[in-house]
Write an enzyme that holds these catalytic residues in place. Structure first.
Site, short mmCIF file in Angstrom:
data_model
loop_
_atom_site.label_atom_id
_atom_site.label_comp_id
_atom_site.label_asym_id
_atom_site.label_seq_id
_atom_site.Cartn_x
_atom_site.Cartn_y
_atom_site.Cartn_z
N CYS A 2 -16.33 64.16 36.30
CA CYS A 2 -17.56 64.17 36.85
C CYS A 2 -18.66 63.02 36.09
O CYS A 2 -18.20 62.73 35.02
CB CYS A 2 -18.41 65.36 36.85
SG CYS A 2 -17.58 66.97 37.46
N ARG A 27 -14.94 56.68 37.54
CA ARG A 27 -14.35 57.99 36.89
C ARG A 27 -13.80 59.02 37.88
O ARG A 27 -12.98 60.00 37.50
CB ARG A 27 -15.64 58.82 36.56
CG ARG A 27 -16.30 57.99 35.51
CD ARG A 27 -17.57 58.66 34.96
NE ARG A 27 -17.27 59.91 34.29
CZ ARG A 27 -16.97 60.03 32.73
NH1 ARG A 27 -16.85 59.07 31.89
NH2 ARG A 27 -16.93 61.32 32.45
N TRP A 75 -16.36 65.81 40.44
CA TRP A 75 -14.77 66.11 40.69
C TRP A 75 -14.45 67.40 40.81
O TRP A 75 -14.55 67.99 39.65
CB TRP A 75 -14.16 65.23 39.41
CG TRP A 75 -12.68 64.68 39.60
CD1 TRP A 75 -12.04 63.87 40.33
CD2 TRP A 75 -11.48 65.60 39.11
NE1 TRP A 75 -10.73 63.92 40.40
CE2 TRP A 75 -10.40 64.98 39.54
CE3 TRP A 75 -11.49 66.73 38.46
CZ2 TRP A 75 -8.89 65.30 39.17
CZ3 TRP A 75 -10.22 67.22 38.11
CH2 TRP A 75 -9.00 66.69 38.42
N ASN A 101 -20.95 68.26 33.65
CA ASN A 101 -19.51 67.71 33.55
C ASN A 101 -18.67 68.65 32.57
O ASN A 101 -19.26 68.55 31.41
CB ASN A 101 -19.46 66.33 33.08
CG ASN A 101 -18.33 65.67 32.51
OD1 ASN A 101 -17.16 66.15 33.29
ND2 ASN A 101 -18.15 64.42 32.07
N GLY A 102 -17.68 69.10 33.01
CA GLY A 102 -16.97 69.93 32.02
C GLY A 102 -16.43 71.16 32.70
O GLY A 102 -16.69 71.28 34.07
N GLU A 481 6.08 53.57 32.67
CA GLU A 481 4.94 53.04 33.11
C GLU A 481 5.01 52.47 34.45
O GLU A 481 3.84 52.51 35.27
CB GLU A 481 4.41 52.24 32.00
CG GLU A 481 2.94 51.51 32.14
CD GLU A 481 1.95 52.40 32.28
OE1 GLU A 481 1.97 53.59 31.95
OE2 GLU A 481 0.79 51.96 32.85
N LYS A 485 2.35 53.67 37.55
CA LYS A 485 1.58 52.97 38.23
C LYS A 485 1.88 52.92 39.81
O LYS A 485 0.89 52.94 40.32
CB LYS A 485 1.83 51.45 37.68
CG LYS A 485 0.87 50.48 36.88
CD LYS A 485 -0.25 50.78 36.33
CE LYS A 485 -0.72 52.12 36.18
NZ LYS A 485 -1.05 52.48 34.68
N GLU A 488 0.70 56.38 41.24
CA GLU A 488 -0.66 56.74 41.40
C GLU A 488 -1.51 55.88 42.18
O GLU A 488 -2.32 56.15 42.86
CB GLU A 488 -1.23 56.89 39.62
CG GLU A 488 -1.41 55.53 38.92
CD GLU A 488 -1.83 55.62 37.55
OE1 GLU A 488 -2.32 56.53 37.47
OE2 GLU A 488 -1.39 54.77 36.82
N HIS A 504 24.10 61.88 35.79
CA HIS A 504 24.19 63.22 35.56
C HIS A 504 23.15 64.27 36.60
O HIS A 504 22.60 65.31 36.34
CB HIS A 504 23.46 63.54 34.05
CG HIS A 504 24.40 63.16 32.87
ND1 HIS A 504 25.55 63.72 32.81
CD2 HIS A 504 24.16 61.93 32.44
CE1 HIS A 504 26.14 62.98 31.86
NE2 HIS A 504 25.30 61.90 31.78
N LYS A 603 -10.84 58.84 35.85
CA LYS A 603 -10.62 57.97 34.66
C LYS A 603 -10.58 58.67 33.51
O LYS A 603 -9.87 58.32 32.57
CB LYS A 603 -11.73 56.97 34.92
CG LYS A 603 -11.43 55.71 33.68
CD LYS A 603 -10.48 54.74 34.05
CE LYS A 603 -10.22 53.87 33.10
NZ LYS A 603 -8.77 53.30 33.21
C1 F6R Z 1 -2.56 55.98 34.37
C2 F6R Z 1 -3.66 56.49 33.75
C3 F6R Z 1 -3.76 57.76 32.92
C4 F6R Z 1 -4.19 57.84 31.45
C5 F6R Z 1 -4.37 59.10 30.85
C6 F6R Z 1 -4.90 59.05 29.51
O1 F6R Z 1 -2.76 54.72 34.65
O2 F6R Z 1 -4.44 55.70 33.57
O3 F6R Z 1 -2.37 58.22 32.98
O4 F6R Z 1 -3.54 56.95 30.64
O5 F6R Z 1 -5.09 59.68 31.79
O6 F6R Z 1 -5.97 58.62 29.43
P1 F6R Z 1 -6.85 58.27 28.25
O7 F6R Z 1 -6.04 57.04 27.56
O8 F6R Z 1 -8.29 57.87 28.48
O9 F6R Z 1 -6.74 59.25 27.15
#
Ligand code: F6R
Length: 608
Positions: A2, A27, A75, A101-102, A481, A485, A488, A504, A603
């Site tokens: 949020c 966000r 959110w 937010n929370g 990674e 990417k 997501e 395996h 985010k």
């Molecule tokens: C992937 C991504 C998430 C963050 C994760 C941790 O692209 O952005 O997997 O890496 O939510 O977020 P932070 O780094 O803000 O703790």
């Protein structure tokens, strides 16, 4: 998660709030709303869906005149995304309005208590309980009601609050959810993050947990939960508002991929002095470094992947055992931490709830915590014993790219520093590593040239069902990674496996035409991974290999090859990840996905 924006001052509040909420879209959200005091009462508009729906509904804010207001992008956690569940929420009489937010963890018990006293609830949210509880305690003194509510609610919250009989005031509080406060000649602001208000002011205050903020058009006052006044120093935000704009790029993600050479340079350069690594903010003496028994790395998502790469590097380079944990697991697994162990928490936002809790547990157990953080003044930055900032600037796209690259740099520097102090590598070796590190910005820049090729290749996989990534050692971390990417951004199902683990089980998933992305940047593991490529090829896979220039014989086994420049084996992640970022980006663009705001993602994950 949020986003909150609030304004009180000389100007019309609604357009400022809408503009601020737009800056917080990154966000992640599913509905938006705002409440404005119009001189007589608090008027509210809200709508499920995109912020544009609220802009349209309020005619750009014109239908909600007034110079004080609070706004929100939600959110959904408790209750589906809907007009009704969107914030702001009110007490039944419509005299107290809040945005939140929370998560209020004890909302069910509080709701039962309030219902027994005759309160009727409109929404399914935990937030509405706070609005009604404020009403329950309100006797005309906002501070008194706010502090009483803070004593009753459990969980995390950043709240913006308006009382209709105090039209010249906005209140805000926070606990374990981000909230910043800004001030300009035109008025005062609250927001979940700096970009929301940067257009109006660079003068910002960071609030601490359990603090109360009272805003009027002329100024800001801070109080403890015991209503004692606190003096706070303003911080001037150095970065430019343009840093949070797209600057001509189609998406923030693409812009942020392109910013990586600069980000890496900015993170690296200040810590290189006269050919040596100087990490002033490390907070560890040489004696403490020599005495280190173990390092724990705690993080989530991509930051966790940085942790995995770092484990390979620190263990081999500095010979210190490293355990890497996903923060949501670490916090509940009763880890065997001992005084003198170092805990490193990695987080772009500095607000990730699980990582923050991992930090707190580690501190309680007597360990020093080093934060690798991007957002200055964030909760993790403030609570860690020491912080090594990543100088990536604001990262707006939900999926991380440049912050990931900056995190890697900090971990390389740390590994070399630890290895040097412990005598695991010579000064000459450290100097050779530094030389390679210095080349990275230019090498990453060079890799920007693979964009068109990756775009063409990605176009073939817009309809893919499953894509697998394989690698060994650091190449496995890169695969993790790359795979994250892809899934997501493009919603294509993808998994990453250690290449040797395929037989395996996972190899049964390989079918005719399945794309397997093989990462081969580690010379001593190269032949081993080639064997795995042969195995998947013979089951019909189509293989794209990412490897280092000079490994041309791979073209005999792989169907498509992407080369990265030569660097030391420890630093290949910084290069190999770039074509994989482009690949994911273009599969997502080809599918018409919302690249900067993938569905269901946020985010800053401020709830566990
Ligand atoms: C992937 C991504 C998430 C963050 C994760 C941790 O692209 O952005 O997997 O890496 O939510 O977020 P932070 O780094 O803000 O703790």
């Amino acid at each position: 998660m949020c986003g909150i924006v609030g304004y009180i001052g000389k100007k019309q509040a609604a357009p400022i709030i809408l503009d601020g909420l737009a800056k917080l879209e990154y966000r992640g959200y599913d509905s938006a709303g705002m409440a404005i005091f119009d001189g007589e009462s608090i008027k509210m508009m809200k709508s499920a869906g995109r912020l544009q729906a609220l802009v349209d509904l309020s005619h750009g804010g014109d239908l909600l005149p007034g110079t004080a207001g609070i706004g929100h992008t939600r959110w959904a956690t408790h209750g589906k995304p809907s007009d009704l569940n969107a914030h702001p929420h009110f007490n039944t009489r419509g005299t107290i309005s809040i945005v939140h937010n929370g998560i209020i963890e004890n909302y069910q018990a509080l709701k039962l208590m309030l219902e027994a006293k005759g309160y009727v609830f409109q929404s399914e949210t935990d937030t509405e309980v706070v609005a009604q509880l404020l009403d329950f305690y309100y006797r005309g003194n906002p501070m008194e009601a706010v502090t009483k509510v803070m004593h009753r609610v459990e969980g995390s919250y950043a709240l913006g609050i308006m009382f209709s009989d105090h039209p010249d005031e906005i209140y805000a509080v926070r606990k374990s959810s981000p909230l910043i406060v800004g001030q300009s000649e035109e008025g005062c602001f609250i927001a979940s993050d700096v970009p929301a208000i940067l257009k109006y002011t660079r003068t910002v205050f960071y609030t601490d947990d359990q603090e109360i903020v009272k805003l009027t058009a002329d100024g800001i006052e801070f109080f403890t939960v015991d209503e004692e006044k606190i003096e706070k120093e303003a911080v001037t935000i150095e970065w430019d508002a343009n840093a949070a704009e797209k600057g001509g790029y189609e998406h923030f993600l693409l812009k942020e991929i392109y910013e990586q050479p600069e980000t890496v340079d900015k993170t690296l350069s200040p810590r290189l002095k006269d050919g040596r690594i100087v990490i002033e903010e490390l907070g560890l003496t040489d004696e403490e470094i020599k005495a280190l028994r173990k390092i724990y790395i705690v993080a989530c998502g991509s930051a966790y992947h940085v942790g995995i790469t770092s484990k390979y590097i620190i263990e081999e380079m500095a010979r210190i055992p490293v355990e890497v944990d996903v923060a949501s697991e670490f916090r509940y697994r009763n880890p065997i931490l001992m005084e003198g162990d170092l805990v490193i928490v990695i987080s772009q936002s500095g607000e990730t709830a699980d990582t923050l809790e991992g930090l707190r547990i580690s501190k309680r157990l007597g360990c020093k915590v080093l934060g690798i953080v991007n957002v200055v003044g964030s909760s993790i930055a403030r609570e860690a014993d020491n912080v090594m900032y990543t100088w990536a600037g604001p990262e707006i796209s939900v999926a991380t790219t440049k912050a990931y690259s900056a995190q890697l740099i900090n971990m390389y520097l740390l590994a070399i520093k630890l290895a040097t102090v412990r005598g695991a590598i010579s000064d000459a070796k450290a100097a050779a590593f530094i030389k390679e590190l210095n080349k990275l910005p230019e090498q990453i820049e060079l890799l920007m040239g693979c964009k068109e090729r990756m775009q063409k290749f990605a176009n073939r996989y817009v309809g893919a069902q499953d894509i697998y990534f394989i690698g060994r050692g650091i190449d496995y971390a890169i695969s993790l990674e790359g795979s994250l990417k892809l899934k997501e951004l493009s919603y294509v199902h993808s998994e990453a496996y250690p290449a040797g683990e395929l037989k395996h089980g996972p190899i049964s998933l390989i079918d005719k035409g399945t794309l397997v992305v093989a990462v081969l940047t580690q010379e001593e593991l190269y032949q081993k991974t080639i064997s795995n490529i042969v195995e998947v090829k013979s089951r019909g896979a189509f293989v794209m290999a990412v490897t280092t220039v000079g490994n041309e014989e791979i073209e005999k086994v792989a169907d498509y090859v992407v080369y990265i420049p030569q660097t030391d084996k420890f630093f290949t992640d910084s290069l190999a990840i770039v074509p994989l970022q482009f690949f994911s980006y273009y599969v997502a663009v080809g599918k018409g996905c919302d690249v900067d705001k993938p569905r269901n993602l946020a985010k800053s994950v401020t709830v566990e």
